[in-house]
Write a protein that holds these residues in place. Structure first.
Motif, PDB file in Angstrom:
ATOM      1  N   HIS A  84       0.858  -1.186   0.000  1.00 46.79           N
ATOM      2  CA  HIS A  84       0.000   0.000   0.000  1.00 46.79           C
ATOM      3  C   HIS A  84       0.894   1.235   0.000  1.00 46.79           C
ATOM      4  N   HIS A  85       0.682   2.110  -0.990  1.00 48.54           N
ATOM      5  CA  HIS A  85       1.549   3.278  -1.169  1.00 48.54           C
ATOM      6  C   HIS A  85       1.627   4.139   0.089  1.00 48.54           C
ATOM      7  N   MET A  86       0.484   4.424   0.719  1.00 44.31           N
ATOM      8  CA  MET A  86       0.490   5.291   1.893  1.00 44.31           C
ATOM      9  C   MET A  86       1.080   4.594   3.113  1.00 44.31           C
ATOM     10  N   LEU A  87       1.000   3.270   3.164  1.00 45.28           N
ATOM     11  CA  LEU A  87       1.674   2.545   4.237  1.00 45.28           C
ATOM     12  C   LEU A  87       3.180   2.752   4.136  1.00 45.28           C
ATOM     13  N   GLY A  88       3.679   2.823   2.892  1.00 42.44           N
ATOM     14  CA  GLY A  88       5.097   3.103   2.703  1.00 42.44           C
ATOM     15  C   GLY A  88       5.486   4.439   3.304  1.00 42.44           C
ATOM     16  N   HIS A  89       4.694   5.484   3.028  1.00 40.31           N
ATOM     17  CA  HIS A  89       4.967   6.794   3.612  1.00 40.31           C
ATOM     18  C   HIS A  89       4.909   6.741   5.136  1.00 40.31           C
ATOM     19  N   LEU A  90       3.948   6.006   5.657  1.00 39.92           N
ATOM     20  CA  LEU A  90       3.724   5.947   7.096  1.00 39.92           C
ATOM     21  C   LEU A  90       4.862   5.237   7.828  1.00 39.92           C
ATOM     22  N   LEU A  91       5.392   4.179   7.217  1.00 43.87           N
ATOM     23  CA  LEU A  91       6.386   3.345   7.903  1.00 43.87           C
ATOM     24  C   LEU A  91       7.830   3.764   7.659  1.00 43.87           C
ATOM     25  N   VAL A  92       8.105   4.562   6.641  1.00 45.29           N
ATOM     26  CA  VAL A  92       9.498   4.806   6.259  1.00 45.29           C
ATOM     27  C   VAL A  92      10.354   5.412   7.374  1.00 45.29           C
ATOM     28  N   PRO A  93       9.818   6.230   8.310  1.00 50.67           N
ATOM     29  CA  PRO A  93      10.694   6.709   9.399  1.00 50.67           C
ATOM     30  C   PRO A  93      11.203   5.575  10.293  1.00 50.67           C
ATOM     31  N   ARG A  94      10.502   4.439  10.312  1.00 57.31           N
ATOM     32  CA  ARG A  94      10.913   3.312  11.155  1.00 57.31           C
ATOM     33  C   ARG A  94      12.115   2.558  10.584  1.00 57.31           C
ATOM     34  N   MET A  95      12.422   2.781   9.308  1.00 60.72           N
ATOM     35  CA  MET A  95      13.529   2.061   8.685  1.00 60.72           C
ATOM     36  C   MET A  95      14.857   2.411   9.361  1.00 60.72           C
ATOM     37  N   ARG A  96      15.053   3.683   9.670  1.00 59.82           N
ATOM     38  CA  ARG A  96      16.319   4.121  10.267  1.00 59.82           C
ATOM     39  C   ARG A  96      16.547   3.496  11.642  1.00 59.82           C
ATOM     40  N   THR A  97      15.462   3.168  12.348  1.00 61.99           N
ATOM     41  CA  THR A  97      15.576   2.588  13.694  1.00 61.99           C
ATOM     42  C   THR A  97      15.305   1.086  13.698  1.00 61.99           C
ATOM     43  N   ASN A  98      15.231   0.490  12.504  1.00 60.17           N
ATOM     44  CA  ASN A  98      14.935  -0.936  12.364  1.00 60.17           C
ATOM     45  C   ASN A  98      13.592  -1.298  12.995  1.00 60.17           C
ATOM     46  N   GLY A  99      12.653  -0.374  12.919  1.00 60.15           N
ATOM     47  CA  GLY A  99      11.304  -0.640  13.411  1.00 60.15           C
ATOM     48  C   GLY A  99      11.089  -0.375  14.887  1.00 60.15           C
ATOM     49  N   SER A 100      12.071   0.206  15.550  1.00 60.64           N
ATOM     50  CA  SER A 100      11.918   0.435  16.996  1.00 60.64           C
ATOM     51  C   SER A 100      11.258   1.769  17.320  1.00 60.64           C
ATOM     52  N   ALA A 101      11.285   2.720  16.384  1.00 63.33           N
ATOM     53  CA  ALA A 101      10.658   4.030  16.605  1.00 63.33           C
ATOM     54  C   ALA A 101      10.289   4.638  15.251  1.00 63.33           C
ATOM     55  N   PRO A 102       9.137   5.304  15.192  1.00 63.22           N
ATOM     56  CA  PRO A 102       8.179   5.458  16.277  1.00 63.22           C
ATOM     57  C   PRO A 102       7.502   4.130  16.627  1.00 63.22           C
ATOM     58  N   GLN A 103       7.181   3.978  17.891  1.00 59.00           N
ATOM     59  CA  GLN A 103       6.549   2.755  18.365  1.00 59.00           C
ATOM     60  C   GLN A 103       5.041   2.868  18.258  1.00 59.00           C
ATOM     61  N   TYR A 104       4.401   1.721  18.006  1.00 56.42           N
ATOM     62  CA  TYR A 104       2.935   1.692  18.029  1.00 56.42           C
ATOM     63  C   TYR A 104       2.454   1.848  19.467  1.00 56.42           C
ATOM     64  N   PRO A 105       1.326   2.568  19.651  1.00 50.71           N
ATOM     65  CA  PRO A 105       0.570   3.301  18.623  1.00 50.71           C
ATOM     66  C   PRO A 105       1.199   4.668  18.362  1.00 50.71           C
ATOM     67  N   PHE A 106       1.089   5.145  17.115  1.00 53.42           N
ATOM     68  CA  PHE A 106       1.557   6.477  16.785  1.00 53.42           C
ATOM     69  C   PHE A 106       0.617   7.107  15.766  1.00 53.42           C
ATOM     70  N   ILE A 107       0.801   8.405  15.551  1.00 57.33           N
ATOM     71  CA  ILE A 107      -0.061   9.186  14.670  1.00 57.33           C
ATOM     72  C   ILE A 107       0.744   9.606  13.446  1.00 57.33           C
TER      73      ILE A 107
END
Length: 391
Positions: A137-160
């Motif tokens: 999903h294209h927008m999921l890509g935008h939403l998750l890309v900041p987590r790549m730098r932290t290997n998925g550790s931040a931002p943590q769920y739940p987030f806005i």
């Protein structure tokens, strides 16, 4: 080949699935063609414990400056021409011709012709290489890309997340990779589309018009703030007596207001007047955006009492003035603000690759080869589309 073992994990409502737990490093080929950018990337997932390494990212953008907007048939042809050479180039550049283990591609939302250019090519590669495919999903890509730098550790769920681009303006509450609630959406056009159209009305040109308008403003901020022209721009969906305040965005009225202001000028506007108008347009759209964000925050204490991280992504998310205003005006609610680097705010294949990695590793699912593009795909219905199968 990816060696794996299996563990049980809940993913779909009422269903137990198996998750592939990767034991060694693997490489990902990612393709993004949802609009007018043909993007290809290779990502090296060296370890589950460390952030992945971006080996290469290439992009070719359709030149639509003289068309006044994106023509779908030309965008489709652009992807048909560009995607294969870009994939060949990125594979050779990273020496990955025989080392790709996962193919990730944008499946939707977007323009069907554009999406098919990348999706069909990715399906062919998955068949030829006998590798799993993940339709992202294209927008999921935008939403998750900041987590790549932290290997998925931040931002943590739940987030806005505030996802702002030429095609979308949505305020999202994410409980997990598959659980997303849309808190506020636009009832007409997206903020990026409105910025582009308003900028074009005052004579700004280019392929990325809103970005060019931001640069034009920043060339001389003192002149931009001079109020050389009074535009009387609106703050839509807000009753004058404040007895009605709609929980939605509306950006179409700004275009009407700009055209009205331009009609009052009998002669060509000066650079000073154009810069003043550009500044007022940008400020007014951002004011409307933040007004509605504050409204949603006040109406949903159940959501915001537990969420202290805000992601702002999408093409408009790269705007420095917007980033500043979000920090200044929403710091009462959020403790951390996440802004991807500018190259990862606009459409890119890196975000598609990372989102595919998260889906594949965390949920243990992939995409079957018979899927077709999805023009409209609500983020809240991420799993409620055909084509997801166990990895």
């Amino acid at each position: 080949m990816i060696r794996s073992r299996t563990t049980l994990r809940w993913a779909f409502p009422g269903e137990i699935v198996y998750r592939a737990c990767l034991r060694r490093n693997y490489r990902v080929l990612a393709i993004e063609t949802s609009c007018d950018d043909t993007c290809v990337a290779v990502i090296d997932r060296k370890s589950r414990r460390d952030p992945p390494v971006l080996l290469a990212h290439l992009k070719e953008t359709l030149d639509s400056e003289n068309q006044g907007g994106i023509i779908p048939t030309k965008a489709h042809l652009h992807h048909q021409i560009k995607v294969a050479p870009l994939v060949q180039q990125v594979l050779r550049q990273t020496k990955s011709e025989h080392n790709i283990d996962l193919v990730c591609v944008t499946r939707g939302p977007g323009m069907p012709g554009s999406l098919s250019g990348g999706l069909d090519f990715a399906k062919g590669l998955a068949v030829a290489w006998d590798k799993p495919l993940v339709g992202v999903h294209h927008m999921l890509g935008h939403l998750l890309v900041p987590r790549m730098r932290t290997n998925g550790s931040a931002p943590q769920y739940p987030f806005i997340s505030l996802l702002v681009s030429g095609g979308h303006t949505i305020f999202v509450h994410s409980k997990s990779i598959s659980e997303h609630e849309i808190l506020c959406d636009t009832i007409d056009i997206a903020i990026g589309d409105s910025l582009d159209k308003c900028a074009r009305e005052i004579g700004i040109k280019g392929n990325m018009i809103a970005k060019n308008m931001e640069a034009f403003i920043n060339e001389n901020l003192e002149e931009a703030r001079s109020q050389a022209v009074d535009m009387s721009l609106p703050n839509p969906l807000r009753n004058q007596n404040r007895r009605m305040n709609v929980q939605a965005f509306s950006f179409a009225p700004f275009l009407t207001a700009v055209r009205t202001a331009m009609a009052k000028n009998k002669v060509e506007i000066s650079a000073r007047e154009a810069r003043s108008m550009a500044y007022q347009i940008q400020e007014a759209l951002f004011e409307h955006l933040i007004t509605k964000l504050k409204l949603v925050i006040s109406l949903r204490p159940d959501v915001f009492e537990c969420t202290k991280h805000l992601v702002c992504s999408g093409g408009v998310g790269a705007n420095r003035r917007l980033q500043q205003r979000l920090r200044d005006e929403l710091s009462f609610q959020f403790q951390e603000f996440y802004y991807p680097e500018p190259s990862l705010c606009t459409d890119n294949a890196v975000m598609i690759g990372w989102a595919g990695i998260e889906i594949y590793e965390a949920m243990g699912i992939k995409t079957e080869l018979g899927v077709t593009p999805i023009k409209k795909w609500p983020l809240s219905d991420l799993l409620n589309v055909p084509g997801w199968i166990h990895a």
